[in-house]
Scaffold this motif. Structure first.
Motif, PDB file in Angstrom:
ATOM      1  N   SER A 107       0.955  -1.112  -0.268  1.00 37.00           N
ATOM      2  CA  SER A 107       0.038  -0.027   0.102  1.00 37.00           C
ATOM      3  C   SER A 107       0.675   1.183   0.022  1.00 37.00           C
ATOM      4  N   VAL A 108       0.558   2.241  -0.771  1.00 40.06           N
ATOM      5  CA  VAL A 108       1.155   3.578  -0.640  1.00 40.06           C
ATOM      6  C   VAL A 108      -0.004   4.828  -0.714  1.00 40.06           C
ATOM      7  N   MET A 109       0.523   5.761  -0.201  1.00 40.21           N
ATOM      8  CA  MET A 109      -0.201   7.129  -0.052  1.00 40.21           C
ATOM      9  C   MET A 109       0.619   8.207  -0.556  1.00 40.21           C
ATOM     10  N   ASN A 110       0.102   8.885  -1.513  1.00 38.53           N
ATOM     11  CA  ASN A 110       0.905  10.172  -2.201  1.00 38.53           C
ATOM     12  C   ASN A 110      -0.088  11.275  -1.968  1.00 38.53           C
ATOM     13  N   GLU A 111       0.675  12.514  -1.598  1.00 40.01           N
ATOM     14  CA  GLU A 111      -0.275  13.592  -1.395  1.00 40.01           C
ATOM     15  C   GLU A 111       0.410  14.826  -1.827  1.00 40.01           C
ATOM     16  N   TYR A 112      -0.136  15.709  -2.353  1.00 40.38           N
ATOM     17  CA  TYR A 112       0.432  17.155  -2.895  1.00 40.38           C
ATOM     18  C   TYR A 112      -0.650  18.099  -2.709  1.00 40.38           C
ATOM     19  N   ILE A 113      -0.229  19.180  -3.100  1.00 40.99           N
ATOM     20  CA  ILE A 113      -1.128  20.474  -3.130  1.00 40.99           C
ATOM     21  C   ILE A 113      -1.030  21.191  -4.435  1.00 40.99           C
ATOM     22  N   SER A 114      -2.208  21.249  -4.947  1.00 38.92           N
ATOM     23  CA  SER A 114      -2.200  21.878  -6.559  1.00 38.92           C
ATOM     24  C   SER A 114      -2.230  23.348  -6.263  1.00 38.92           C
ATOM     25  N   PRO A 115      -1.443  24.107  -7.245  1.00 45.12           N
ATOM     26  CA  PRO A 115      -1.294  25.645  -7.373  1.00 45.12           C
ATOM     27  C   PRO A 115      -2.547  26.182  -7.391  1.00 45.12           C
ATOM     28  N   ARG A 135       0.984 -23.335  -9.497  1.00 44.51           N
ATOM     29  CA  ARG A 135       1.176 -22.675 -10.790  1.00 44.51           C
ATOM     30  C   ARG A 135       0.445 -21.744 -11.315  1.00 44.51           C
ATOM     31  N   TYR A 136      -0.353 -20.769 -10.252  1.00 42.61           N
ATOM     32  CA  TYR A 136      -1.201 -19.777 -10.663  1.00 42.61           C
ATOM     33  C   TYR A 136      -0.667 -18.535 -10.025  1.00 42.61           C
ATOM     34  N   PHE A 137      -0.769 -17.302 -10.529  1.00 39.39           N
ATOM     35  CA  PHE A 137      -0.343 -16.087  -9.766  1.00 39.39           C
ATOM     36  C   PHE A 137      -1.613 -15.116  -9.986  1.00 39.39           C
ATOM     37  N   SER A 138      -2.143 -14.696  -9.071  1.00 39.78           N
ATOM     38  CA  SER A 138      -3.447 -13.907  -9.091  1.00 39.78           C
ATOM     39  C   SER A 138      -3.051 -12.584  -8.454  1.00 39.78           C
ATOM     40  N   TRP A 139      -3.700 -11.476  -8.974  1.00 41.28           N
ATOM     41  CA  TRP A 139      -3.393 -10.206  -8.029  1.00 41.28           C
ATOM     42  C   TRP A 139      -4.971  -9.251  -8.134  1.00 41.28           C
ATOM     43  N   SER A 140      -4.835  -8.233  -7.140  1.00 39.93           N
ATOM     44  CA  SER A 140      -5.851  -7.399  -7.430  1.00 39.93           C
ATOM     45  C   SER A 140      -5.276  -5.946  -7.091  1.00 39.93           C
ATOM     46  N   HIS A 141      -5.697  -4.917  -7.222  1.00 38.89           N
ATOM     47  CA  HIS A 141      -5.184  -3.715  -7.000  1.00 38.89           C
ATOM     48  C   HIS A 141      -6.251  -2.552  -7.141  1.00 38.89           C
ATOM     49  N   GLU A 142      -6.467  -1.457  -6.464  1.00 39.58           N
ATOM     50  CA  GLU A 142      -7.404  -0.539  -6.338  1.00 39.58           C
ATOM     51  C   GLU A 142      -6.520   0.765  -5.970  1.00 39.58           C
ATOM     52  N   THR A 143      -7.330   1.855  -6.451  1.00 31.86           N
ATOM     53  CA  THR A 143      -6.736   3.308  -6.264  1.00 31.86           C
ATOM     54  C   THR A 143      -7.882   4.301  -6.004  1.00 31.86           C
ATOM     55  N   VAL A 144      -7.640   5.104  -5.144  1.00 27.52           N
ATOM     56  CA  VAL A 144      -8.833   5.957  -4.635  1.00 27.52           C
ATOM     57  C   VAL A 144      -8.045   7.296  -4.584  1.00 27.52           C
ATOM     58  N   HIS A 145      -8.691   8.431  -5.366  1.00 33.10           N
ATOM     59  CA  HIS A 145      -8.252   9.739  -5.148  1.00 33.10           C
ATOM     60  C   HIS A 145      -9.076  10.622  -4.599  1.00 33.10           C
ATOM     61  N   LYS A 146      -8.536  11.575  -3.603  1.00 35.13           N
ATOM     62  CA  LYS A 146      -9.337  12.406  -2.683  1.00 35.13           C
ATOM     63  C   LYS A 146      -9.014  13.768  -2.883  1.00 35.13           C
ATOM     64  N   GLN A 147      -9.830  14.660  -3.348  1.00 37.94           N
ATOM     65  CA  GLN A 147      -9.759  16.265  -3.444  1.00 37.94           C
ATOM     66  C   GLN A 147     -10.388  16.956  -2.316  1.00 37.94           C
ATOM     67  N   MET A 148      -9.517  17.611  -1.678  1.00 33.04           N
ATOM     68  CA  MET A 148     -10.021  18.385  -0.286  1.00 33.04           C
ATOM     69  C   MET A 148      -9.510  19.792  -0.359  1.00 33.04           C
ATOM     70  N   ASN A 149     -10.431  20.808   0.030  1.00 33.54           N
ATOM     71  CA  ASN A 149     -10.059  22.331   0.077  1.00 33.54           C
ATOM     72  C   ASN A 149      -9.100  22.369   0.664  1.00 33.54           C
ATOM     73  N   TYR A 150      -8.027  22.876   0.380  1.00 34.67           N
ATOM     74  CA  TYR A 150      -6.729  23.111   1.037  1.00 34.67           C
ATOM     75  C   TYR A 150      -6.928  24.262   2.179  1.00 34.67           C
TER      76      TYR A 150
END
Length: 215
Positions: free
Chosen positions: A104-112, A135-150
């Motif tokens: 898991s990873v979380m990235n955050e930044y402030i837009s201009p 002999r099987y490889f399975s995976w799953s991934h999901e991403t969510v983006h949140k936009q908040m008033n700075y």
């Protein structure tokens, strides 16, 4: 040689023979032991890796499992440690690997601030899980983006969510192919060395016996 001494001498000789036989049997078992190195590749992808295991505990009977001593999976420029995962054997034949991982990873930044409402605070969270079943490889991934008033985030200390970008999700499975690339035999005790050790022990026992008789 006295009658009292003969039984004791015979016992010492028998002990020597048994000791030599025991060490010899250990040498036979060790001769079959080896450290095996496998490479594997997930088909239709760049995911690959390797692992090592010691097969000295294999009996070749039924289903058996051995812990991996060393290994690594490379997936999307991330590396997962495979030490401690399980390799499966059937009748002494390698069948595949059982392993799983999570990331898991979380990235955050402030837009201009390009509008009167001020800048926005963005959070991107990604989750990924995977598993190997023989002999099987399975995976799953999901991403969510949140936009908040700075501005609200700074003034009130609250994360006021203005909008979500919908979840992006993905999952799938692929076949795994394994290749045995190296076999390193374990050191085997030399028969002469083993026999010499057994004889030396018996000789030491005999000397102790003679000292007691002399006393």
């Amino acid at each position: 040689m006295s009658q009292k001494l003969r039984p004791r001498l015979g016992s010492a000789i028998a002990s020597t023979i048994l000791s030599y036989a025991a060490v010899s049997f250990v040498g036979v078992d060790k001769a079959q032991a080896a450290v095996l190195t496998y490479n594997f590749q997930v088909e239709n992808s760049s995911h690959s890796g390797f692992f090592k295991l010691n097969n000295s505990s294999l009996t070749g009977i039924g289903f058996e499992e051995i812990a991996v001593s060393e290994g690594r999976l490379e997936r999307w420029e991330k590396y997962y440690n495979l030490a401690g995962t399980t390799a499966s054997f059937e009748q002494g034949v390698f069948r595949g690997l059982y392993a799983s991982g999570y990331y898991s990873v979380m990235n955050e930044y402030i837009s201009p601030p390009d509008e009167p409402g001020g800048a926005f605070y963005w959070v991107h969270e990604s989750y990924e899980s995977w598993s190997m079943g023989l002999r099987y490889f399975s995976w799953s991934h999901e991403t969510v983006h949140k936009q908040m008033n700075y501005q609200s985030y700074i003034d009130d200390g609250l994360l006021i969510v203005d909008s979500y970008i919908p979840y992006s999700r993905g999952w799938g499975s692929s076949d795994v192919s394994y290749t045995l690339v190296n076999t390193e035999p374990e050191p085997v005790p030399e028969p002469l060395t083993a026999g010499g050790t057994a004889l030396a022990l018996a000789g030491l026992s005999w000397l102790k016996h003679k000292k007691k008789m002399a006393a």
